[in-house]
Scaffold this active site. Structure first.
Site, short mmCIF file in Angstrom:
data_model
loop_
_atom_site.label_atom_id
_atom_site.label_comp_id
_atom_site.label_asym_id
_atom_site.label_seq_id
_atom_site.Cartn_x
_atom_site.Cartn_y
_atom_site.Cartn_z
N GLY A 128 0.89 -1.13 0.06
CA GLY A 128 -0.20 0.00 0.10
C GLY A 128 0.87 1.34 0.02
O GLY A 128 1.88 1.23 -0.39
N GLY A 133 1.05 3.43 3.20
CA GLY A 133 0.97 3.95 4.66
C GLY A 133 -0.07 4.88 4.73
O GLY A 133 0.06 5.69 6.01
N LYS A 175 -1.20 11.95 7.15
CA LYS A 175 -1.71 10.48 7.32
C LYS A 175 -3.03 10.33 7.59
O LYS A 175 -3.59 11.27 8.60
CB LYS A 175 -0.70 9.91 8.58
CG LYS A 175 -1.14 8.50 8.72
CD LYS A 175 -0.18 7.87 9.77
CE LYS A 175 -0.59 6.61 10.09
NZ LYS A 175 0.08 5.92 11.21
N ASP A 184 -9.21 1.95 3.25
CA ASP A 184 -9.87 3.42 2.99
C ASP A 184 -8.91 4.46 2.95
O ASP A 184 -9.47 5.67 2.95
CB ASP A 184 -10.87 3.54 4.02
CG ASP A 184 -10.41 3.45 5.59
OD1 ASP A 184 -9.30 3.57 5.77
OD2 ASP A 184 -11.18 2.95 6.36
N ASP A 189 8.93 -3.04 5.58
CA ASP A 189 8.02 -2.27 5.11
C ASP A 189 7.70 -1.03 6.09
O ASP A 189 7.17 0.03 5.86
CB ASP A 189 6.60 -2.91 4.87
CG ASP A 189 6.00 -3.54 6.08
OD1 ASP A 189 6.74 -4.39 6.49
OD2 ASP A 189 5.01 -3.27 6.63
#
Length: 269
Positions: A74, A76, A99, A111, A253
């Site tokens: 993804g 993050g 974020k 989401d 990651d």
């Protein structure tokens, strides 16, 4: 994005305090809130000169989790707004990142949102680490979105956290450019290897982000880059443990090249 009207220069007559146009100040504040909550786009895409164009960006990353390659994971839940030099030191650059501002092309099935509970925790932990002298991101702002429900283990309120660091490049960003061949991962979004992109990212990180000394143009940077990233992350985690903090999943990651993550929680006694 909209532009707030310019506020008049404060004036001081006698012993009276400076006056500020209240409407202009309110408009400027709302503009800032809109940007830091992801409701306004901070960009310049006009003209044909790429040197003067800029816009927010996100980075896909892959990673090894507990010794096994887990594929592309993804973005993050992160969208970077801009990178800017320090006003007193032009060689020091800071990146501003949101974020929880929503989905990007790399979000897979997530989401892209963050919740108020964990955002407050990151804010407090990062500022505590900074006060203790441990490398960390810094928390610039929290914008609560109480009318936006987020489904996790339970329904929670959304929040956008703005954080600041010299860079948010992860080890997993490198792995995304050179994944193992012939592997399928649930959720899709996997892309083939791009070795030239890997080279460009590595050279940028080594010279512009980590500023490794002694790297001449055309010389190998890989060994020095790997060793420096390992040293920085080891010092950061050792600092956490010295004060009783931990993250729990420092996989590739989760590992940032400049070692500026904040811990997840306190260790159990």
């Amino acid at each position: 994005m909209s532009h707030a009207p310019s506020a008049p220069s404060p004036t001081n007559t006698g012993h009276n305090p400076p006056t500020v146009d209240a409407a202009a100040a309110a408009a400027a504040r709302q503009e800032l809130v809109d940007v830091l909550s992801g409701h306004a786009l901070l960009a310049n895409v006009e003209g044909d000169d790429p040197q003067t164009q800029w816009a927010p960006w996100s980075l896909r990353y892959s990673g090894h989790q507990f010794g096994t390659f887990a594929g592309q994971l993804g973005d993050g839940r992160a969208i970077s707004l801009l990178s800017t030099p320090h006003p007193e030191d032009q060689e020091t650059v800071y990146e501003l990142q949101l974020k929880g501002a929503g989905r990007t092309p790399f979000s897979r099935m997530a989401d892209g949102l963050a919740v108020l509970r964990s955002s407050i925790r990151e804010f407090l932990c990062s500022e505590a680490m900074h006060a203790l002298g441990i490398p960390t991101t810094r928390a610039l702002s929290l914008v609560s979105l109480p009318k936006l429900p987020v489904e996790r283990e339970r329904i929670e309120s959304a929040c956008v956290l703005t954080r600041v660091a010299p860079s948010f490049i992860r080890v997993g960003n490198f792995e995304a450019f050179n994944p193992p061949a012939n592997m399928y991962f649930f959720g899709g979004g996997q892309q083939p290897a791009h070795l030239d992109g890997l080279r460009v990212l590595g050279e940028w990180t080594a010279r512009r982000v980590l500023r490794l000394e002694g790297l001449q143009e055309g010389r190998a940077w890989g060994r020095e880059l790997v060793l420096e990233v390992a040293r920085r992350n080891a010092r950061m985690v050792a600092g956490w443990q010295a004060y009783g903090f931990m993250h729990g999943v420092i996989n590739t990651d989760k590992s940032v090249a400049v070692a500026t993550r904040s811990p997840f929680s306190a260790m159990s006694r």
